[in-house]
Design a protein around this motif. Structure first.
Motif, short mmCIF file in Angstrom:
data_model
loop_
_atom_site.label_atom_id
_atom_site.label_comp_id
_atom_site.label_asym_id
_atom_site.label_seq_id
_atom_site.Cartn_x
_atom_site.Cartn_y
_atom_site.Cartn_z
N ALA A 1 0.85 -1.18 0.00
CA ALA A 1 0.00 0.00 0.00
C ALA A 1 0.89 1.23 0.00
O ALA A 1 1.76 1.37 0.86
N VAL A 2 0.69 2.10 -0.99
CA VAL A 2 1.48 3.33 -1.07
C VAL A 2 0.57 4.50 -0.71
O VAL A 2 -0.43 4.74 -1.37
N VAL A 3 0.92 5.20 0.35
CA VAL A 3 0.13 6.35 0.78
C VAL A 3 0.96 7.60 0.54
O VAL A 3 2.14 7.65 0.90
N GLY A 4 0.34 8.58 -0.09
CA GLY A 4 1.05 9.84 -0.34
C GLY A 4 1.10 10.16 -1.83
O GLY A 4 0.95 11.30 -2.24
N ALA A 5 1.27 9.11 -2.64
CA ALA A 5 1.38 9.33 -4.08
C ALA A 5 0.06 9.80 -4.68
O ALA A 5 0.04 10.51 -5.68
N GLU A 6 -1.04 9.42 -4.04
CA GLU A 6 -2.34 9.71 -4.64
C GLU A 6 -2.64 11.21 -4.65
O GLU A 6 -3.51 11.67 -5.37
N GLU A 7 -1.92 11.97 -3.81
CA GLU A 7 -2.18 13.42 -3.76
C GLU A 7 -1.10 14.24 -4.45
O GLU A 7 -1.14 15.47 -4.39
N PRO B 1 5.79 17.20 -8.70
CA PRO B 1 4.69 16.74 -7.84
C PRO B 1 4.70 17.47 -6.51
O PRO B 1 5.74 18.00 -6.10
N LEU B 2 3.56 17.53 -5.84
CA LEU B 2 3.52 18.11 -4.50
C LEU B 2 4.38 17.24 -3.58
O LEU B 2 4.35 16.02 -3.69
N PRO B 3 5.14 17.88 -2.68
CA PRO B 3 6.03 17.07 -1.82
C PRO B 3 5.29 16.40 -0.68
O PRO B 3 5.58 16.63 0.48
N THR B 4 4.34 15.55 -1.02
CA THR B 4 3.60 14.81 -0.01
C THR B 4 4.52 13.80 0.65
O THR B 4 5.54 13.44 0.08
N LYS B 5 4.17 13.34 1.84
CA LYS B 5 5.00 12.33 2.50
C LYS B 5 4.56 10.95 2.03
O LYS B 5 3.38 10.62 2.08
N TYR B 6 5.53 10.18 1.56
CA TYR B 6 5.24 8.82 1.10
C TYR B 6 5.33 7.86 2.28
O TYR B 6 6.30 7.88 3.03
N ARG B 7 4.33 7.02 2.40
CA ARG B 7 4.41 5.92 3.37
C ARG B 7 4.13 4.63 2.61
O ARG B 7 3.10 4.53 1.94
N ILE B 8 5.08 3.70 2.70
CA ILE B 8 4.90 2.44 1.97
C ILE B 8 4.76 1.31 2.97
O ILE B 8 5.60 1.13 3.85
N TYR B 9 3.66 0.56 2.85
CA TYR B 9 3.40 -0.56 3.76
C TYR B 9 3.52 -1.87 2.99
O TYR B 9 2.84 -2.07 1.99
N CYS C 1 -7.28 -6.83 0.67
CA CYS C 1 -6.16 -6.73 1.61
C CYS C 1 -5.45 -5.38 1.46
O CYS C 1 -5.16 -4.71 2.45
N ILE C 2 -5.21 -4.96 0.21
CA ILE C 2 -4.54 -3.68 -0.02
C ILE C 2 -5.44 -2.53 0.40
O ILE C 2 -4.99 -1.56 1.02
N GLN C 3 -6.74 -2.65 0.09
CA GLN C 3 -7.68 -1.58 0.47
C GLN C 3 -7.71 -1.42 2.00
O GLN C 3 -7.71 -0.30 2.51
N ASP C 4 -7.70 -2.55 2.73
CA ASP C 4 -7.67 -2.49 4.19
C ASP C 4 -6.41 -1.80 4.69
O ASP C 4 -6.47 -0.97 5.60
N MET C 5 -5.27 -2.17 4.08
CA MET C 5 -4.00 -1.56 4.48
C MET C 5 -4.06 -0.05 4.24
O MET C 5 -3.59 0.74 5.08
N LEU C 6 -4.63 0.35 3.11
CA LEU C 6 -4.74 1.77 2.79
C LEU C 6 -5.63 2.48 3.81
O LEU C 6 -5.27 3.53 4.34
N ASN C 7 -6.79 1.87 4.11
CA ASN C 7 -7.73 2.50 5.03
C ASN C 7 -7.11 2.68 6.40
O ASN C 7 -7.24 3.72 7.03
N ARG C 8 -6.42 1.62 6.86
CA ARG C 8 -5.79 1.67 8.17
C ARG C 8 -4.73 2.78 8.18
O ARG C 8 -4.64 3.57 9.12
N ALA C 9 -3.94 2.83 7.12
CA ALA C 9 -2.87 3.83 7.05
C ALA C 9 -3.44 5.24 7.03
O ALA C 9 -2.93 6.15 7.69
N LEU C 10 -4.53 5.42 6.29
CA LEU C 10 -5.13 6.76 6.18
C LEU C 10 -5.71 7.19 7.52
O LEU C 10 -5.66 8.37 7.89
N ALA C 11 -6.27 6.23 8.26
CA ALA C 11 -6.88 6.56 9.55
C ALA C 11 -5.83 7.03 10.55
O ALA C 11 -6.13 7.86 11.41
N THR C 12 -4.63 6.49 10.43
CA THR C 12 -3.59 6.84 11.40
C THR C 12 -2.65 7.92 10.88
O THR C 12 -1.73 8.33 11.57
N ARG C 13 -2.88 8.38 9.66
CA ARG C 13 -1.97 9.36 9.06
C ARG C 13 -2.02 10.67 9.82
O ARG C 13 -3.10 11.20 10.09
#
Lengths: 311, 308
Positions: B215-221, B255-263, B291-303
Motif C-alpha cells: 500500500a502506497v500512501v502519499g502518491a495519490e495526492e 509533484p507536490l512534496p507529499t510524504k510517502y508511506r509504503i506498507y 487486503c490492499i484496500q484495508d491496508m490503505l484504510n488503516r494507514a489513512l486513519a492513522t496518518r
C-alpha cells in the motif's frame, strides 16, 4: 551401411565449407553447389549443378543418402529479389520431394532466429512457439520466413522423413551475413537513444548444432543461441569499433536511398534489428539435442575479425 | 631568510595562512557533502552497489539488460526524492521474502513515481538490497533514450513470458493490476482501488510465487487531477490525458512534496489451477485487492498529515 551419405547444399559458402569439414570425417559427404569449389577435402564429392534444373536430380544417387542438410539459401544481390524468392522456395521444395521419393530419413534446414523479427513488444527470449513476424516490408526477410514455414509444413506432412529446422541467432564468423558484415563496418552506425540487447552465435557452434541435428533421432524446430546476450554498445566496445549514433528517422531515410542506389545491401527495415530485441531461448536445443555453445562471448565476437589476421 | 621582494612575500602569506584556511573550508565542505550523501544513500551504499554488480555475474550479466552502473546513477538521483522530497517511510520491509515474490501495489499519481520510490526503498532500505523489476508498456519501448534507460535500470517489457522468466530467476516483480485505471484516476477517487486485472494471479499460481500486498500512501495526492479528457487521449494515442491545473503554476510541474508511506504486507499464497475460469481467479484477486484496500484504510486513519 547403405544409407550413410549426407547431401549438403551450398557447400561453397563460408558456412558450407565448415560444415563439410566437420562432417566428412564421420560419413561420406556429397556437396551440391552451382559455384566452383576450392580447397574442399579430397573425399568430398562436389556436384557442381543447379538444383533448379531437372537434370541435377539424376546426378544425385538418392538411395545412398541418409540425410540432407540444406544451407544453400541464396542472397545473391545480382539476382532480382523476386527471382531469388522463388528460387529459394523452389529449391527447398525440390529437396523435400527428393527426400520423399528416396525415403531419405532426415532433412535439416538452416533457418534463422531473425525470422521472429525485431519488435517493440517482443518477449526478451522467444521460444520456438513464437510466431514468425519478421516479414514486414523486407523481401529478404520475407523469403526467410516463408522458407521456415515451408519447412514446417513438410515436417507436418512427412511420415518417413524427420525434418529439423534450426533457427540460430546472428551467426558471426567468416560468414558474410548481415550481422557479421555490420560488425565489420569501419565505422559502425547505431541508432541514437537505442541500445538493444543482442545475441550472437559462433559459426563453429552452428556447425556443431547441425551435426547434433543429424545424429540425434529428433525432429522439430530448435533455436540455437550462443553465449549470454549483451547490449549492442558493449559488443561494439569489445570489438573496439568506432561508432556513430544516428537518429532513427535520418538513418531510415539515408539507408533507403543508399539501398536504392545499390551502395549498401542493408535495407532500411533491417534497422529494427539495432532498435528492438529479437532474441531466442535455446533451452529446447540444450535439452533435446544436447547442444551447448563452446565459444564464449569474446571468441564469438572476435570471429568476425579473424580474416584480418589469418589472412 | 625572508625574501624582501613584495611578490615573494605575498606568496609566503598565501602559503602559510590563506592556503590552510581554504583547505579547512574545503574539508568542512567535503565532510558536509559526505554526510549529506550518507544521509541520502546510506553509509553502505557502495556495498549495496557491489552486491548488485555481483548479483548477475554468474549469469554472464543480467539477461534482461540491467546495467549496475546506470542503475547506481539512477538510484543516486532517486535518493534525493526518496529521502528529502517525499521523506519516504517504509513499514514491514521484513515481509518481503528473500526469494521471488510478486509485489502488488496500488497505482496512482499520474506519473509512475510510486514504482520508482518502491524501487529505491527496497534497494536503499532493505537488507540485503533488492532490485525491483517492473514492467513497462510496449509503446514506451519505441521511445529513444527512455527505452534504453528503463532497460538498463532493470525494467522489462510487459509480456507474460518476461514475468515468468524473472520469477524463475528469483527476482522481485512489481505489478500494478489497476494499470492506467489506477494511475490516471481523478483526485476525487483517491485511495479507491480500481478494477484489478487477473494476469498477476494466474502468474502467481502458475509459478508458486507468494504475493506481497503493498500500500502506497502519499502518491495519490502528488498531482491533483480534476478529470481525464478521453477524446484528447484518443487523439494523441496516449493512455490518458489528465487535467492537472497545478502544472500551470511555476514549479507546479513537480509533484507536490507529499510524504510517502509504503506498507509491505504479509505474503499471501494462492494454490489451485492457473487455468481456472476467470470467476474462480477473480475471487482470489478480490482477496488481494481487499487486503490492499484495508491496508490503505488503516494507514489513512492513522496518518498524521499529508506533508508530515
Amino acid at each position: 551401411m547403405a544409407r550413410s551419405a549426407v547431401l549438403v547444399t551450398g557447400i561453397c559458402g563460408r558456412l558450407g565449407h565448415r560444415v563439410v569439414r566437420a562432417l566428412h570425417r564421420e560419413r561420406p559427404v556429397i556437396g551440391l553447389d552451382r559455384r566452383p569449389s576450392s580447397d574442399l577435402p579430397q573425399d568430398v564429392e562436389h556436384i557442381q549443378a543447379d538444383l533448379m534444373r531437372s537434370a541435377t536430380r539424376q546426378l544425385i544417387r538418392g538411395p545412398e543418402l541418409g540425410a540432407i542438410v540444406h544451407l544453400g539459401i541464396t542472397h545473391d544481390p545480382h539476382v532480382p529479389s523476386a527471382e531469388r524468392h522463388t528460387r529459394n522456395l523452389l529449391s527447398l521444395e525440390k529437396l523435400y520431394r527428393m527426400a520423399e521419393d528416396f525415403e531419405i530419413p532426415k532433412l535439416v534446414v538452416l533457418s534463422t532466429a531473425n525470422a521472429y523479427g525485431p519488435r517493440a513488444g517482443n518477449a526478451q527470449f522467444l521460444t520456438e512457439d513464437a510466431p514468425l513476424l519478421g516479414s514486414g516490408r523486407s523481401v529478404e526477410l520475407r523469403t526467410l520466413v516463408e522458407l521456415d514455414m515451408l519447412a514446417q509444413s513438410f515436417a507436418l506432412r512427412s511420415s518417413k522423413c524427420k525434418v529439423v529446422i534450426l533457427r540460430p541467432a546472428n551467426i558471426l564468423g567468416l560468414v558474410k551475413n548481415a550481422a557479421s558484415n555490420y560488425l565489420r563496418l569501419p565505422v559502425v552506425p547505431t541508432l541514437l537513444g537505442f541500445d538493444p540487447m543482442v545475441q550472437a552465435v559462433h559459426e563453429d557452434d552452428v556447425v556443431r548444432a547441425i551435426s547434433l541435428a543429424l545424429k540425434a533421432d529428433v525432429s522439430g524446430v530448435f533455436n540455437i543461441a550462443g553465449p549470454p546476450p549483451i547490449h549492442l554498445s558493449r559488443a561494439l566496445s569489445l570489438l573496439e569499433r568506432r561508432t556513430v549514433a544516428v537518429p532513427h528517422t535520418v538513418a531510415q531515410a539515408a539507408l533507403g536511398s543508399l539501398f536504392a542506389a545499390r551502395v549498401t545491401r542493408f535495407e532500411s527495415t533491417e534497422l529494427d534489428f539495432i532498435r528492438y530485441v529479437c532474441m531466442i531461448d535455446d533451452s529446447r536445443a540444450r535439452r533435446l539435442l544436447g547442444y551447448e555453445p563452446a565459444c564464449d562471448l569474446k571468441e564469438t565476437l572476435l570471429a568476425v575479425d579473424r580474416e584480418r589476421w589469418v589472412g | 631568510m625572508r625574501s624582501s621582494h613584495p611578490l615573494a612575500r605575498l606568496a609566503d602569506v598565501a602559503k602559510t595562512t590563506t592556503l590552510p584556511w581554504f583547505e579547512g573550508v574545503l574539508d568542512v565542505v567535503r565532510k558536509k557533502t559526505e554526510d549529506f550523501s550518507n544521509f541520502l544513500l546510506g553509509e553502505d551504499f557502495e556495498e549495496r552497489v557491489n552486491w548488485l554488480r555481483n548479483r548477475y555475474d554468474t549469469l554472464g550479466g543480467d539477461p534482461f539488460g540491467l546495467d549496475p552502473e546506470v542503475a547506481k546513477g539512477a538510484v543516486t538521483v532517486l535518493s534525493f526524492f526518496h529521502r528529502l522530497y517525499f521523506r519516504t517511510e517504509s513499514f514491514g520491509l521484513e515481509n518481503v521474502p528473500e526469494q521471488r515474490a510478486l509485489l502488488v501495489a496500488n497505482h496512482s499519481g499520474q506519473i509512475p513515481i510510486d514504482g520508482a520510490i518502491i524501487g529505491s526503498s527496497l534497494f536503499l532500505d532493505h537488507s540485503p538490497p533488492r532490485v525491483v523489476r517492473a514492467m513497462i508498456e510496449k509503446w514506451a519501448v519505441s521511445l529513444p533514450f527512455a527505452s534504453t534507460f528503463f532497460n538498463k535500470v532493470g525494467q522489462v517489457v510487459g509480456v507474460p513470458e518476461n514475468a515468468r522468466r524473472l520469477l524463475e530467476m528469483n527476482e522481485l516483480l512489481l505489478v500494478f493490476p489497476e494499470g492506467v485505471r489506477g494511475i490516471s484516476k481523478p483526485f476525487s477517487q483517491r485511495y479507491q482501488l480500481q478494477d484489478f486485472g487477473l494476469g498477476f494471479m494466474r502468474l502467481a499460481i502458475e509459478t508458486g510465487t507468494p504475493i506481497v500486498p503493498v500500500a502506497v500512501v502519499g502518491a495519490e495526492e502528488q498531482y491533483i487531477n480534476l478529470g481525464n479528457l478521453e477524446w484528447a487521449a484518443r487523439a494523441l494515442g496516449i493512455p490518458a490525458f489528465p487535467v492537472v491545473p497545478q502544472i500551470l503554476v511555476p514549479g507546479g510541474q513537480l509533484p507536490l512534496p507529499t510524504k510517502y508511506r509504503i506498507y509491505y504486507g504479509e505474503p499471501l499464497r494462492f494454490g489451485g489451477d492457473p487455468a481456472d475460469d476467470d470467476t474462480v481467479l477473480r475471487d482470489k484477486v478480490w482477496l488481494v485487492k481487499q487486503c490492499i484496500q484495508d491496508m490503505l484504510n488503516r494507514a489513512l486513519a492513522t496518518r498524521t498529515g499529508l506533508f508530515v
